[in-house]
Scaffold this motif. Structure first.
Motif, short mmCIF file in Angstrom:
data_model
loop_
_atom_site.label_atom_id
_atom_site.label_comp_id
_atom_site.label_asym_id
_atom_site.label_seq_id
_atom_site.Cartn_x
_atom_site.Cartn_y
_atom_site.Cartn_z
N GLY A 91 1.59 -13.71 -16.50
CA GLY A 91 2.37 -12.68 -15.82
C GLY A 91 1.79 -11.29 -16.02
O GLY A 91 0.92 -11.07 -16.87
N ARG B 238 15.77 -13.93 -15.96
CA ARG B 238 14.50 -13.45 -15.42
C ARG B 238 13.55 -12.87 -16.45
O ARG B 238 12.42 -12.56 -16.14
CB ARG B 238 14.77 -12.41 -14.33
CG ARG B 238 15.52 -12.94 -13.13
CD ARG B 238 14.74 -14.03 -12.43
NE ARG B 238 13.44 -13.57 -12.01
CZ ARG B 238 13.18 -12.96 -10.86
NH1 ARG B 238 14.17 -12.74 -10.01
NH2 ARG B 238 11.96 -12.58 -10.54
N ARG C 297 10.32 -8.52 -18.46
CA ARG C 297 9.58 -7.78 -17.44
C ARG C 297 10.50 -7.36 -16.30
O ARG C 297 10.53 -6.22 -15.87
CB ARG C 297 8.43 -8.63 -16.87
CG ARG C 297 7.22 -8.78 -17.74
CD ARG C 297 6.07 -9.34 -16.90
NE ARG C 297 4.92 -9.67 -17.73
CZ ARG C 297 4.67 -10.89 -18.19
NH1 ARG C 297 5.48 -11.88 -17.89
NH2 ARG C 297 3.62 -11.12 -18.93
N SER D 184 5.48 -13.20 -12.32
CA SER D 184 5.86 -14.15 -13.36
C SER D 184 4.74 -15.16 -13.58
O SER D 184 3.95 -15.44 -12.67
CB SER D 184 7.15 -14.88 -12.99
OG SER D 184 8.21 -13.96 -12.82
N SER D 185 4.70 -15.73 -14.77
CA SER D 185 3.65 -16.70 -15.08
C SER D 185 3.79 -17.97 -14.27
O SER D 185 2.82 -18.72 -14.10
CB SER D 185 3.66 -17.03 -16.58
OG SER D 185 4.93 -17.53 -16.96
#
Length: 475
Positions: A342, A414, A417, A437-438
């Motif tokens: 991310g 979430r 981040r 996101s990753s």
């Protein structure tokens, strides 16, 4: 059961199955139908989730102020599609398909055209299935079949992809083909979910028409008795290791792997590009769909930055600068997503840049230079945000911290981040934050609001009889 009750139940089951199936193949999707049962019937509309709201003027002009859509209303017992050249209505942002039959004089189905679709072809085939189900059930009038019709429309991804490929190859002149598409599609999904020594598959498999194999530039061929069958998933997965990260491909005739080749492929060939946990299916050079998690999907898996583009239009930046910035941000986001780590991009559109705590440079990095852009992509791996000057297209800092007071809309599911970006943008109006996101989703946030939040449409409830189109427009 009365005619009206059957009509309501039939349309409900088919529309609900269609909507659910398309929502799994693409993003959450709505569906709508305009229909007339007999040649003289007034048009009715079924739009339970307001897909067609905003298009009233076009629908009024086409269906109420004109009778061109009724042309060729008489037809035989078999359903036929409304083809190009026949009167039809095109609505922006939608995919549509119409059909006529003896039991259902006219029907036009609509669904959403998502901006990241590889191709609208499979979705059109899905709408064709819905039209066929509606005609068939209106012909048989058997209420016992309605549950089955809805269930079938929920699980049509592989069939829609296959039928689109067959139709396109036929259109290109390959009517007399020896390629069986279903076994290839099954093999693609099987291989994509098979690891080898802990690694996901990478490489390319190409299916060439047997009559065209003499034009393939083979590096090596396997003896006829030793050619692996496509259904032997483990064997094909092992062979893919020979073509990983190279220009080489595995060549198949649709049933067996014939050998390894290089260079351009002849005819209307099929190819599957495996890229770890995901991949793409192509017909020649054209994307058909993607595949991941054991099924086919319409998405091209690229970042959708439409909301960022809309925000930049309000900044007064030149169109050239906006275009350059979008290209650079898109490259950075997609590279980060491909590497599955991310990151956060803080895009500062102010005339006077915000001072952020983090690691800075003596001279900011010029992101329009290839080497410095690559460095910026590497710096995205570090904890903290990248601070970008939108107007100068430069990187001013990395590892930057975002803080702020709590705001409505925070979501613990979430992560830090996302919630930090909500708080930070709520206090700085000239900031747009992109959170990657990753697990691949991206969020574009401004003024404490996520601009990319997906719509979650309410479940379709039991429907009353669809209203007349004229009444719907007037309402």
């Amino acid at each position: 059961m009365g005619e009206t009750s059957f009509e309501n139940i039939c349309i409900f089951h088919i529309m609900d199955g269609l909507r659910d199936g398309l929502s799994h193949f693409s993003h959450p999707s709505r569906a709508a139908l305009i229909y007339a049962v007999t040649p003289d019937s007034p048009p009715r509309i079924c739009d339970p989730q307001d897909l067609l709201r905003g298009h009233e003027p076009k629908l009024r002009d086409f269906y109420l102020y004109s009778n061109k859509w009724r042309e060729s209303a008489a037809c035989g017992s078999r359903m036929h599609l409304i083809e190009r050249g026949e009167p039809t209505v095109d609505l922006s942002g939608t995919i549509s398909l119409g059909a006529r039959s003896k039991s259902m004089c006219y029907q036009m189905w609509f669904t959403e055209e998502h901006p990241d679709m590889c191709s609208v072809g499979p979705t059109k085939r899905w709408l064709e299935y819905a039209a066929g189900m509606l005609s068939q059930n209106f012909d048989t009038r058997d209420v016992m079949n309605l549950d089955t019709a809805g269930f079938m429309l929920q699980h049509c991804a592989t069939h829609a992809v296959r039928d689109y490929i067959v139709d396109e190859r036929s259109r290109q002149g390959w009517l007399d083909t020896q390629i069986r598409v279903y076994p290839f599609l099954d093999a693609v999904l099987g291989v994509s979910g098979t690891q080898e020594e802990g690694a996901w598959p990478r490489g390319r498999v190409v299916v060439v028409e047997p009559s065209q194999l003499d034009q393939v530039r083979f590096i090596c061929r396997f003896p006829a008795m030793e050619q692996p069958r496509l259904v032997d998933i483990k064997h094909v997965r092992k062979l893919l290791q020979a073509v990983e990260e190279t220009g080489r491909v595995l060549v198949s005739d649709g049933q067996r792997v014939l050998g390894i080749a290089i260079g351009p492929m002849p005819g209307s060939y099929l190819s599957a590009q495996f890229s770890g946990t995901r991949g793409f299916l192509r017909l020649k050079d054209d994307l058909v769909c993607s595949f991941h998690d054991g099924s086919f999907h319409s998405s091209n898996l690229r970042a959708n930055l439409v909301q960022l583009e809309e925000q930049l239009l309000e900044t007064g930046m030149s169109l050239e600068s906006q275009h350059s910035l979008l290209q650079i941000v898109s490259l950075m986001v997609n590279r980060v997503r491909d590497r599955k780590h991310g990151c956060t991009l803080v895009i500062d559109t102010a005339e006077e840049l915000l001072t952020m705590s983090g690691q800075h440079f003596e001279e900011p990095l010029d992101l329009q230079e290839s080497s410095q852009l690559k460095l910026a992509c590497s710096l995205a791996k570090l904890d903290g945000a990248l601070h970008l000057d939108a107007r100068g297209i430069k990187l001013y800092g990395f590892g930057c911290l975002m803080d702020g007071r709590s705001v409505p809309g925070e979501n613990r599911a979430r992560g830090a981040r996302f919630n930090s970006a909500l708080r930070f943008t709520a206090e700085h109006e000239d900031i747009v934050v992109i959170v990657v996101s990753s697990d691949r989703p991206i969020s574009i946030i401004k003024n404490g609001v996520e601009l990319t939040a997906l719509c979650h449409f309410d479940q379709i409830g039991g429907l009353s009889r669809p209203p007349l189109l004229a009444e719907w427009i007037m309402s």
